[in-house]
Write a protein that holds these residues in place. Structure first.
Motif, PDB file in Angstrom:
ATOM      1  N   LEU A 122      33.290 -39.034  68.843  1.00 54.89           N
ATOM      2  CA  LEU A 122      34.331 -39.998  68.481  1.00 54.89           C
ATOM      3  C   LEU A 122      35.709 -39.541  68.936  1.00 54.89           C
ATOM      4  O   LEU A 122      36.503 -40.342  69.445  1.00 54.89           O
ATOM      5  N   ASP A 123      36.030 -38.256  68.793  1.00 54.48           N
ATOM      6  CA  ASP A 123      37.361 -37.789  69.189  1.00 54.48           C
ATOM      7  C   ASP A 123      37.589 -37.932  70.688  1.00 54.48           C
ATOM      8  O   ASP A 123      38.656 -38.373  71.127  1.00 54.48           O
ATOM      9  N   ARG A 124      36.579 -37.579  71.478  1.00 53.81           N
ATOM     10  CA  ARG A 124      36.720 -37.699  72.932  1.00 53.81           C
ATOM     11  C   ARG A 124      36.828 -39.160  73.341  1.00 53.81           C
ATOM     12  O   ARG A 124      37.668 -39.534  74.163  1.00 53.81           O
ATOM     13  N   MET A 144      26.623 -42.189  69.205  1.00 55.64           N
ATOM     14  CA  MET A 144      27.633 -43.088  69.760  1.00 55.64           C
ATOM     15  C   MET A 144      28.169 -42.512  71.067  1.00 55.64           C
ATOM     16  O   MET A 144      28.426 -41.303  71.165  1.00 55.64           O
ATOM     17  N   ILE A 145      28.347 -43.368  72.060  1.00 55.91           N
ATOM     18  CA  ILE A 145      28.879 -42.931  73.352  1.00 55.91           C
ATOM     19  C   ILE A 145      29.939 -43.912  73.827  1.00 55.91           C
ATOM     20  O   ILE A 145      30.032 -45.046  73.353  1.00 55.91           O
ATOM     21  N   HIS A 202      34.914 -41.217  61.405  1.00 48.72           N
ATOM     22  CA  HIS A 202      34.116 -40.032  61.133  1.00 48.72           C
ATOM     23  C   HIS A 202      33.471 -40.161  59.758  1.00 48.72           C
ATOM     24  O   HIS A 202      34.117 -40.565  58.785  1.00 48.72           O
ATOM     25  N   SER A 203      32.201 -39.789  59.662  1.00 50.79           N
ATOM     26  CA  SER A 203      31.524 -39.847  58.368  1.00 50.79           C
ATOM     27  C   SER A 203      32.211 -38.971  57.338  1.00 50.79           C
ATOM     28  O   SER A 203      32.220 -39.286  56.142  1.00 50.79           O
ATOM     29  N   ASP A 211      27.384 -38.374  62.634  1.00 48.96           N
ATOM     30  CA  ASP A 211      28.773 -37.992  62.387  1.00 48.96           C
ATOM     31  C   ASP A 211      29.735 -39.171  62.400  1.00 48.96           C
ATOM     32  O   ASP A 211      30.946 -38.983  62.445  1.00 48.96           O
ATOM     33  N   TRP A 212      29.254 -40.399  62.360  1.00 55.50           N
ATOM     34  CA  TRP A 212      30.149 -41.554  62.336  1.00 55.50           C
ATOM     35  C   TRP A 212      29.605 -42.642  61.420  1.00 55.50           C
ATOM     36  O   TRP A 212      28.408 -42.716  61.150  1.00 55.50           O
ATOM     37  N   THR A 213      30.522 -43.461  60.935  1.00 58.33           N
ATOM     38  CA  THR A 213      30.179 -44.589  60.076  1.00 58.33           C
ATOM     39  C   THR A 213      30.970 -45.806  60.544  1.00 58.33           C
ATOM     40  O   THR A 213      32.157 -45.700  60.866  1.00 58.33           O
ATOM     41  N   TRP A 214      30.320 -46.941  60.563  1.00 58.77           N
ATOM     42  CA  TRP A 214      30.928 -48.188  61.026  1.00 58.77           C
ATOM     43  C   TRP A 214      30.974 -49.154  59.844  1.00 58.77           C
ATOM     44  O   TRP A 214      29.931 -49.485  59.281  1.00 58.77           O
ATOM     45  N   VAL A 215      32.186 -49.574  59.458  1.00 58.24           N
ATOM     46  CA  VAL A 215      32.340 -50.384  58.248  1.00 58.24           C
ATOM     47  C   VAL A 215      33.271 -51.561  58.504  1.00 58.24           C
ATOM     48  O   VAL A 215      34.134 -51.529  59.384  1.00 58.24           O
TER      49      VAL A 215
END
Length: 572
Positions: free
Chosen positions: A342-344, A434-435, A527-528, A559-563
């Motif tokens: 996610l950061d990149r 995620m990419i 980020h989760s 390591d990620w969450t989509w809300v």
């Protein structure tokens, strides 16, 4: 001298030919090293299969005893394979054949007794041993399947037919769920035909997830215990079941479809299994060691936690019935740049936002981002946007060193892509990862999620990708204790690229406009570690600040969450 001659000319009688000698033979076997134990047992079993010794209860009892005597040595050989992933090819091939060869011979030997027709006391003796015989057959079939997964091979159709038939036999005789110790050295642990069968089936669900040999072995060990949380049913319950298997087919488990009905099908749900996984994740995060949780003495905490989170994500998609709509695909041939993390991806999207938002007309090299947003919202480009563009200084684009991988996209549709990538450097690729993807330096970065993968060969992987958004916006977030205000609607043009000076105190996230039930909805990809459904957040989009509350979760990765989000207030 007489003893020497007796030993020289004596014939090593097979314990299956003389079952009364089996205990003495097994005690002698214990003195040999693991490889010698395997060779001696394989020789005895293969000779039995070749000589067609008449099956009788005493011979089966001897076979069961021999099987028990070789297990600890056999497990050491299997551990040798698992713990040496970079062994020379010749050694790997030899060990693979040793392990699968014994498993295959044991299955054939046991099955020769399952087909015997007997009466009276002989039938009673066979009936008493048959639950153990079928469970051990399923156990060995599971070993054969796992060693095919280690090589990224498909499990042969014949092996699936064999597994289904074994379980079906246990059902017919009514002992499919009867618990008993599978091997004496397992101590108080019990198993059953159903446990061994579900362990085989559930390991297959993750076999194409690009896991390493060690990771697959960990999951198999854990499923040895977790399988007790799964019950196989004959009747389909839509609110409870997530997988099915056709006992008359030649393949493993599958997602439940409209045609997955009828007597050959069996169904199971994984709610309890997922609860077990999530409970272990919580305990590991609180500081408990994997060994204290029964996850294995050789399992390391960080790697264990990452793998458990992956299982939570992957099996969670099945629980949520994540049947993503697949549009018609057409073949293409494109090279795509791909980044992960996610950061990149946030840095790439921020650069896109700045490039498309802040360039004056004469410096544009692509579609203006503000103009796109204006056209989407108003149907024309607003005077405010034109004025801001005219006043903006010209930005000199820096040439950045490539920090992405190159994937070959072979097909695409409205909802995603199919890509081929090299195994080398792609150890991180998993379903749920995620990419970011773009087609060339003039294209903007898109947000995608890996939904499925399959190993094409030793060197290549095929990945199916779902496109989440082609127009993400980089934002930053932090938790806030601001008193919530009545929600208002958020417009897409409220979001712009934010100033990088705030990065050190803020957390990166992506705003994705997403259509839910036909309505465009505000969503955040975060980020989760930053996700807390009970808190409100400050969202910064350049000079604008919003206070938002989180809605329902649309999806999550390791390591990620989509809300979804609701805007509570805007700060000026």
């Amino acid at each position: 001298m007489r003893s020497f001659l007796n030993n020289l000319f004596s014939k090593d009688v097979s314990p299956l030919e003389n079952p009364r000698q089996v205990n003495a033979w097994c005690k002698k076997l214990e003195l040999a090293d693991p490889q010698a134990q395997r060779q001696k047992v394989a020789a005895v079993v293969n000779a039995f299969l070749a000589d067609k010794i008449k099956p009788e209860p005493a011979v089966l009892q001897a076979l069961i005893r021999i099987d028990e005597s070789v297990q600890m040595g056999y497990e050491r050989i299997r551990y040798q394979y698992v713990s040496n992933p970079r062994m020379p090819k010749e050694i790997e091939q030899s060990l693979w054949q040793d392990i699968t060869g014994l498993a295959d011979s044991m299955v054939k030997a046991y099955l020769s007794f399952a087909k015997v027709e007997a009466d009276g006391e002989e039938k009673q003796a066979y009936d008493a041993m048959m639950p153990l015989v079928l469970a051990r057959c399923l156990h060995y079939v599971g070993i054969l399947a796992k060693w095919h997964y280690f090589r990224f091979d498909r499990v042969p159709a014949q092996l699936w037919s064999q597994a289904h038939s074994l379980y079906r036999l246990s059902e017919i005789d009514g002992f499919d769920c009867n618990p008993f110790p599978l091997y004496p050295h397992h101590g108080a642990e019990v198993s059953s035909c159903a446990d061994e069968y579900i362990q085989l089936l559930m390991l297959n669900t993750v076999s194409s997830n690009n896991l390493s040999v060690r990771q697959l072995d960990w999951v198999d060990q854990w499923l040895d215990k977790w399988s007790r949380n799964v019950l196989i049913a004959r009747r389909f319950q839509p609110d409870h079941h997530h997988y099915c298997v056709n006992l008359s087919g030649k393949q493993g488990p599958e997602k439940i479809g409209d045609d997955s009905q009828g007597d050959p099908y069996r169904y199971w749900g994984i709610y309890e299994l997922l609860n077990e996984v999530q409970g272990l994740i919580a305990k590991l995060e609180s500081g408990t060691s994997p060994a204290n949780l029964g996850l294995g003495n050789d399992v390391r905490g960080p790697a264990c936690l990452e793998l458990l989170k992956h299982l939570d994500v992957f099996w969670g998609m099945a629980v949520r019935n994540a049947q993503f709509t697949r549009s018609d695909r057409h073949d293409v041939s494109k090279e795509a740049d791909v980044v992960n993390g996610l950061d990149r991806l946030h840095r790439k999207v921020r650069s896109d936002n700045e490039r498309f938002t802040r360039q004056p007309d004469e410096a544009k090299t692509g579609v203006d981002y503000d103009e796109v947003m204006d056209m989407r919202l108003y149907g024309f480009v607003s005077a405010r946007t034109r004025s801001r563009q005219a006043q903006a200084p010209q930005i000199v684009q820096r040439t950045e060193a490539p920090d992405w991988q190159s994937w070959r996209v072979e097909n695409e549709s409205e909802g995603g892509y199919g890509a081929t990538l090299e195994v080398a450097g792609a150890e991180w690729v998993r379903p749920g990862v995620m990419i970011g993807m773009r087609f060339g330096p003039d294209d903007s970065w898109k947000v995608c999620v890996v939904r499925r993968i399959s190993r094409m060969n030793e060197f290549q992987i095929y990945a199916g990708l779902q496109l989440l958004s082609a127009t993400p916006v980089a934002v930053s977030i932090q938790t806030t204790s601001t008193t919530p205000a009545p929600p208002r609607a958020l417009e897409v043009t409220d979001f712009e690229a934010f100033d990088s000076a705030a990065l050190h105190t803020m957390n990166s996230a992506l705003y994705l406009p997403y259509e839910v039930d036909g309505v465009t909805t505000n969503t955040l990809l975060m980020h989760s570690a930053n996700y807390d459904a009970d808190r409100t957040y400050d969202v910064q989009a350049r000079e604008r600040h919003f206070t938002v509350s989180l809605g329902r979760s649309l999806d999550k990765g390791v390591d990620w969450t989509w809300v979804t989000v609701q805007v509570l207030s805007q700060k000026h």
